[in-house]
Design an enzyme around this catalytic site. Sequence first.
Site, PDB file in Angstrom:
ATOM      1  NE  ARG A  90      -4.245   4.545   0.024  1.00 26.85           N
ATOM      2  CZ  ARG A  90      -4.912   5.471   0.169  1.00 26.85           C
ATOM      3  NH1 ARG A  90      -5.190   6.608  -0.646  1.00 26.85           N
ATOM      4  NH2 ARG A  90      -5.664   5.673   1.390  1.00 26.85           N
ATOM      5  CG  HIS A 107      -2.137  11.435  -0.720  1.00 27.46           C
ATOM      6  ND1 HIS A 107      -1.614  10.101  -0.531  1.00 27.46           N
ATOM      7  CD2 HIS A 107      -3.407  11.150  -0.190  1.00 27.46           C
ATOM      8  CE1 HIS A 107      -2.749   9.430  -0.075  1.00 27.46           C
ATOM      9  NE2 HIS A 107      -3.840   9.907   0.029  1.00 27.46           N
TER      10      HIS A 107
END
Length: 328
Positions: free
Chosen positions: A243, A291
């Site tokens: 993350r 991502h």
Amino acid sequence: LHFIKQIKTRKATRFSMQIIFYIPEVNHPQQWLDALRAQLPQATLRYWQPGDTEPADYAIVWAPPLEMLQTRNELKAIFLLGAGADSIMQIAAQLPAGVPVVRIEDAGMGAQMAEYVSYAVLRYFRCFDDYARLQAERQWEWHRPQERHKKDFSVAVLGMGVLGTHIIAQLLQLGFPVNGWSRSPKQMDGVQSFSGSDGLRACLSQSQVVVCILPLTPETTGILNRDTLVQLPRGAYVINVARGKHLIENDLLELVQSGHIAGATLDVFQQEPLPPEHAFWLEPRITVTPHIAARSLIQLSTAQLGAKIRGMAAGIAPSGVVDFTKGY
Ligand code: NAP
Ligand code: GLV
């Protein structure tokens, strides 16, 4: 006859499983709904819309509005369509008490992660970024900063869970020594295992690359910062596939510019999408991907969800339940 019909209808109502589903429109809800319906033909599955308060047995969600779940004490479980529970943990206090939250385990993400990380490690190990720059200058040049031998080129993998384990197995197969760091100490063949903050220091100081595949929790937020990154030897490489909030971005940028860190491959960012003015876009030593290190694959994820829901209906507790005290 009318009486039998009534009983049949009541039975059908009692046994028909109601599932509410929500993912943002950009994630193609219809494809997921079709695949889920194929997995759970006995269920009545509906895309949740604001104002829908009809009862449901299960919720299957990614990035759900709080309104969808807040008052649903009747739910038997909330299933996430991804591996990370961090966004749902942010609203944990407002979720119905006692309803288990279940995340996706692997379902094809382990293999994708292993590919992504191996590619980044090999690219750095074999100096392919340098050759790409030389090609742009039409330079036929041997580039030999220093001889690299795999035995001296250890990779630190922070997070030895479902996805970390896949990454580690692939790196070992490629011949890289691996140092693993996790909350609880692990015994894994061929891996030097560390835990705790002293363990993190020891793990980083012996590694030429660090890979972050930790869940985002209060303990791991900002874990890749100036203090930890300088524990890596000079010229080390950073890979973050977990993350964005694990990394203090300015600290990394300064360490890349000062030469302590050779470069980074980053899939996740403090702000996503990465804003156009962000310095990472223009830093040649930093590779940015949007991502995509591991996506939830529709067929494998829905097969896993179908199996877990059928199992719960038969009284079998699912694996992958998020531990609210640990935060992952
Ligand atoms: P997991 O199975 O829960 O594994 C988490 C690992 O991190 C475990 O080994 C755990 O230690 C360790 N850990 C947790 N807190 C720690 C701490 N404070 N100190 C040291 N180690 C700690 O999770 P996973 O399925 O591998 O997924 C990891 C993360 O990947 C997800 O949470 C998600 O954020 C991210 N992800 C990213 C993408 C992407 O495309 N970029 C895709 C999928 C997932 P223990 O083994 O001792 O519990
Ligand atoms: C994606 O980032 C996931 O957590 O599955």
